[in-house]
Design a protein around this motif. Sequence first.
Motif, PDB file in Angstrom:
ATOM      1  N   SER A  68       2.255  12.984  87.676  1.00  0.00           N
ATOM      2  CA  SER A  68       1.473  14.168  88.024  1.00  0.00           C
ATOM      3  C   SER A  68       0.265  14.355  87.102  1.00  0.00           C
ATOM      4  N   LEU A  69      -0.592  13.337  87.071  1.00  0.00           N
ATOM      5  CA  LEU A  69      -1.740  13.309  86.168  1.00  0.00           C
ATOM      6  C   LEU A  69      -2.989  13.856  86.848  1.00  0.00           C
ATOM      7  N   ASP A  70      -3.676  14.739  86.140  1.00  0.00           N
ATOM      8  CA  ASP A  70      -4.977  15.240  86.580  1.00  0.00           C
ATOM      9  C   ASP A  70      -6.013  14.894  85.522  1.00  0.00           C
ATOM     10  N   LEU A  71      -7.098  14.256  85.929  1.00  0.00           N
ATOM     11  CA  LEU A  71      -8.192  14.006  84.987  1.00  0.00           C
ATOM     12  C   LEU A  71      -9.463  13.730  85.772  1.00  0.00           C
ATOM     13  N   ALA A  72     -10.581  13.964  85.110  1.00  0.00           N
ATOM     14  CA  ALA A  72     -11.896  13.687  85.692  1.00  0.00           C
ATOM     15  C   ALA A  72     -12.677  12.811  84.726  1.00  0.00           C
ATOM     16  N   VAL A  73     -13.322  11.781  85.267  1.00  0.00           N
ATOM     17  CA  VAL A  73     -14.152  10.885  84.464  1.00  0.00           C
ATOM     18  C   VAL A  73     -15.567  11.452  84.418  1.00  0.00           C
ATOM     19  N   PRO A  74     -16.105  11.716  83.223  1.00  0.00           N
ATOM     20  CA  PRO A  74     -17.477  12.237  83.159  1.00  0.00           C
ATOM     21  C   PRO A  74     -18.471  11.225  83.710  1.00  0.00           C
ATOM     22  N   PRO A  75     -19.247  11.581  84.718  1.00  0.00           N
ATOM     23  CA  PRO A  75     -20.195  10.627  85.298  1.00  0.00           C
ATOM     24  C   PRO A  75     -21.322  10.283  84.336  1.00  0.00           C
ATOM     25  N   GLY A  76     -21.730   9.015  84.374  1.00  0.00           N
ATOM     26  CA  GLY A  76     -22.838   8.581  83.541  1.00  0.00           C
ATOM     27  C   GLY A  76     -22.516   8.481  82.065  1.00  0.00           C
ATOM     28  N   ARG A  77     -21.232   8.475  81.718  1.00  0.00           N
ATOM     29  CA  ARG A  77     -20.824   8.400  80.309  1.00  0.00           C
ATOM     30  C   ARG A  77     -19.901   7.211  80.089  1.00  0.00           C
ATOM     31  N   VAL A  78     -19.582   6.935  78.829  1.00  0.00           N
ATOM     32  CA  VAL A  78     -18.613   5.899  78.468  1.00  0.00           C
ATOM     33  C   VAL A  78     -17.305   6.586  78.096  1.00  0.00           C
ATOM     34  N   THR A  79     -16.235   6.230  78.810  1.00  0.00           N
ATOM     35  CA  THR A  79     -14.914   6.809  78.564  1.00  0.00           C
ATOM     36  C   THR A  79     -13.966   5.711  78.119  1.00  0.00           C
ATOM     37  N   ALA A  80     -13.168   5.997  77.098  1.00  0.00           N
ATOM     38  CA  ALA A  80     -12.133   5.066  76.644  1.00  0.00           C
ATOM     39  C   ALA A  80     -10.763   5.711  76.837  1.00  0.00           C
ATOM     40  N   ILE A  81      -9.836   4.955  77.414  1.00  0.00           N
ATOM     41  CA  ILE A  81      -8.450   5.397  77.589  1.00  0.00           C
ATOM     42  C   ILE A  81      -7.624   4.767  76.485  1.00  0.00           C
ATOM     43  N   VAL A  82      -6.918   5.592  75.720  1.00  0.00           N
ATOM     44  CA  VAL A  82      -6.127   5.105  74.590  1.00  0.00           C
ATOM     45  C   VAL A  82      -4.696   5.615  74.709  1.00  0.00           C
ATOM     46  N   GLY A  83      -3.813   4.951  73.997  1.00  0.00           N
ATOM     47  CA  GLY A  83      -2.409   5.355  74.015  1.00  0.00           C
ATOM     48  C   GLY A  83      -1.541   4.194  73.573  1.00  0.00           C
ATOM     49  N   ALA A  84      -0.280   4.483  73.322  1.00  0.00           N
ATOM     50  CA  ALA A  84       0.659   3.460  72.876  1.00  0.00           C
ATOM     51  C   ALA A  84       0.935   2.469  74.000  1.00  0.00           C
ATOM     52  N   ASN A  85       1.517   1.328  73.644  1.00  0.00           N
ATOM     53  CA  ASN A  85       1.898   0.344  74.654  1.00  0.00           C
ATOM     54  C   ASN A  85       2.836   0.970  75.680  1.00  0.00           C
ATOM     55  N   ALA A  86       2.648   0.580  76.941  1.00  0.00           N
ATOM     56  CA  ALA A  86       3.509   1.005  78.048  1.00  0.00           C
ATOM     57  C   ALA A  86       3.380   2.491  78.380  1.00  0.00           C
ATOM     58  N   CYS A  87       2.284   3.119  77.956  1.00  0.00           N
ATOM     59  CA  CYS A  87       2.099   4.542  78.266  1.00  0.00           C
ATOM     60  C   CYS A  87       1.431   4.758  79.623  1.00  0.00           C
ATOM     61  N   GLY A  88       0.944   3.674  80.249  1.00  0.00           N
ATOM     62  CA  GLY A  88       0.352   3.811  81.575  1.00  0.00           C
ATOM     63  C   GLY A  88      -1.143   3.589  81.652  1.00  0.00           C
ATOM     64  N   LYS A  89      -1.763   3.101  80.585  1.00  0.00           N
ATOM     65  CA  LYS A  89      -3.220   2.932  80.573  1.00  0.00           C
ATOM     66  C   LYS A  89      -3.680   1.954  81.663  1.00  0.00           C
ATOM     67  N   SER A  90      -3.111   0.754  81.659  1.00  0.00           N
ATOM     68  CA  SER A  90      -3.518  -0.254  82.639  1.00  0.00           C
ATOM     69  C   SER A  90      -3.100   0.149  84.048  1.00  0.00           C
ATOM     70  N   THR A  91      -1.948   0.778  84.174  1.00  0.00           N
ATOM     71  CA  THR A  91      -1.485   1.248  85.481  1.00  0.00           C
ATOM     72  C   THR A  91      -2.461   2.260  86.065  1.00  0.00           C
ATOM     73  N   LEU A  92      -2.946   3.170  85.226  1.00  0.00           N
ATOM     74  CA  LEU A  92      -3.928   4.150  85.677  1.00  0.00           C
ATOM     75  C   LEU A  92      -5.198   3.456  86.148  1.00  0.00           C
ATOM     76  N   LEU A  93      -5.677   2.496  85.384  1.00  0.00           N
ATOM     77  CA  LEU A  93      -6.907   1.801  85.752  1.00  0.00           C
ATOM     78  C   LEU A  93      -6.728   1.042  87.069  1.00  0.00           C
ATOM     79  N   ARG A  94      -5.576   0.438  87.269  1.00  0.00           N
ATOM     80  CA  ARG A  94      -5.307  -0.293  88.515  1.00  0.00           C
ATOM     81  C   ARG A  94      -5.342   0.653  89.721  1.00  0.00           C
ATOM     82  N   SER A  95      -4.802   1.834  89.557  1.00  0.00           N
ATOM     83  CA  SER A  95      -4.803   2.784  90.664  1.00  0.00           C
ATOM     84  C   SER A  95      -6.204   3.324  90.927  1.00  0.00           C
ATOM     85  N   MET A  96      -6.972   3.542  89.878  1.00  0.00           N
ATOM     86  CA  MET A  96      -8.328   4.042  90.048  1.00  0.00           C
ATOM     87  C   MET A  96      -9.216   3.031  90.769  1.00  0.00           C
ATOM     88  N   SER A  97      -8.836   1.745  90.701  1.00  0.00           N
ATOM     89  CA  SER A  97      -9.618   0.707  91.369  1.00  0.00           C
ATOM     90  C   SER A  97      -8.988   0.265  92.687  1.00  0.00           C
TER      91      SER A  97
END
Length: 276
Positions: A24-53
């Motif tokens: 149940s994640l809500d987030l907005a990517v600021p347009p025209g900016r550089v955003t970095a996703i950080v977190g511990a291993n297996a926290c869902g970073k790559s999974t989130l990116l896969r879904s966004m694409s």
Amino acid sequence: MTTTHSLAAEHLTLGYGDRTVIDSLDLAVPPGRVTAIVGANACGKSTLLRSMSRLLAPRAGRVVLDGKEVHRLPAKELARTLGLLPQAPIAPEGITVADLVGRGRHPHQSVFTRWKDEDDEAVAAALDATDTAALADRAVDELSGGQRQRVWIAMALAQQTDLLLLDEPTTYLDASHQVEVLDLLTDLNRSRGTTVVMVLHDLNLAARYADHLIALAGGRLHAAGTPDEVLTEDTVRTVFGLDSRVIEDPVSGKPLMLPIGRHHVRRPDDARSAAG
């Protein structure tokens, strides 16, 4: 310019099999900016990116690009706006660097159009930007890990999308090439307004190069904001289970995280001994 594009997750839940990774994640990517996703291993970073694409369908919720669900958009239409460099891409056996980078132009082709001068120019510019032009005629599977990573980044740049998602783009790169790649992404953002979203393991590089940080913990959004707002000692302790000191980076002025382990920690007695 990507200030005209918006990318957001709304009540997004993701998982594999019986395991929920993002809840149940809500987030907005600021347009025209550089955003970095950080977190511990297996926290869902790559999974989130896969879904966004659009590579991973949500269990619930949705990813929205310019008000439209990405999973309902035609693949080629999405690929003209949003590009992805996944974590472990696989090149066809024997393909040359130039041919692989040229595949970044496929979203701009159709059955009625042929390869044009602008496609050659886009490929050449991407090769030059990633310092891989000298490798153009070599087979990708003959390259070192660092060289291959730069070639994959070149392919993503050749796609010339307004939004670019990268999963650990500095993997396999030495310190010099890590900085070069992140400088390149900053140049792309500043010159073209490209929205860049990247997963990074190095907190200090994330804080230095990103305008916006997203910190995930346990499949949920723990914090989002500027590096000064997100990279704090409390956040590092909660997200990574690590004690630290956060100081000002003397080079960039951004926050700099110094980890505290069980060894190699200076004690007050050490300072007195050095002074004496």
